[in-house]
Design an enzyme around this catalytic site. Structure first.
Site, PDB file in Angstrom:
ATOM      1  N   GLU A  16       5.191   0.287   1.237  1.00 45.70           N
ATOM      2  CA  GLU A  16       4.468  -0.627   0.500  1.00 45.70           C
ATOM      3  C   GLU A  16       5.120  -2.080   0.128  1.00 45.70           C
ATOM      4  O   GLU A  16       4.583  -3.079   0.351  1.00 45.70           O
ATOM      5  CB  GLU A  16       3.392  -0.385  -0.480  1.00 45.70           C
ATOM      6  CG  GLU A  16       2.721   0.969  -0.489  1.00 45.70           C
ATOM      7  CD  GLU A  16       1.378   0.297   0.362  1.00 45.70           C
ATOM      8  OE1 GLU A  16       1.077  -0.893   0.328  1.00 45.70           O
ATOM      9  OE2 GLU A  16       0.686   1.007   1.067  1.00 45.70           O
ATOM     10  N   CYS A  25      -3.978  -8.723   0.298  1.00 47.61           N
ATOM     11  CA  CYS A  25      -3.378  -7.930   1.578  1.00 47.61           C
ATOM     12  C   CYS A  25      -4.160  -8.438   2.987  1.00 47.61           C
ATOM     13  O   CYS A  25      -5.085  -9.081   3.019  1.00 47.61           O
ATOM     14  CB  CYS A  25      -3.436  -6.534   1.320  1.00 47.61           C
ATOM     15  SG  CYS A  25      -5.076  -5.914   1.571  1.00 47.61           S
TER      16      CYS A  25
END
Length: 147
Positions: A16, A25
């Site tokens: 991540e 995102c």
């Protein structure tokens, strides 16, 4: 079993990356820390300790979903690998997967071989294999195979 294997935490941290300021995102969701999305507001800033706390809570929640779905014994590494998978893809993906079917039949090797099938995302309306997902699924499969 409540704790998350340290290797699973490291796998998610690596996959991540750490972002201390909220960002959107690729799926269009406000995100912060190590992929944390719950209640995130744009402009929000956290500390590295906050990010670690979010990660622990997020993976604990993902592992609880794993515990509900998996009917065979798991070692801590297997549970951690599946928690990473669920954290990234959601419990519904695991629930509907051949990976889970094979695992619940006791076919651990077959289940491990299924991680690599989950390496695509829809980008601009096109199903695309993403190198980051290839790497993550390989790491999850490796962790899953660890005794």
């Amino acid at each position: 079993m409540t704790s998350i294997h340290p290797a699973a935490l490291d796998l998610v941290r690596t996959s991540e990356g750490l972002r201390l300021k909220a960002y959107v995102c690729p799926a269009g969701v406000p995100t912060i820390g190590y992929g944390h999305t719950a209640g995130v507001k744009m402009g929000q800033v956290i500390t590295a300790a906050d990010a670690d706390a979010f990660l622990q809570a997020d993976l604990t929640a993902a592992a609880a979903q794993v515990d509900k779905l998996v009917k065979v014994p798991l070692n801590p590494q297997q549970r951690g690998a599946l928690a990473s998978f669920v954290f990234n893809l959601g419990a519904g993906s695991l629930q509907s997967s051949t990976l889970l079917v094979l695992l619940n039949k006791g076919d651990y090797a077959g289940a491990a071989g299924q991680f690599g099938r989950w390496v695509c995302a829809t980008v601009n309306g096109v199903k695309t294999q993403l190198p980051g997902l290839v790497k993550r699924r390989a790491a999850e499969a490796d962790l899953f195979r660890t005794n």
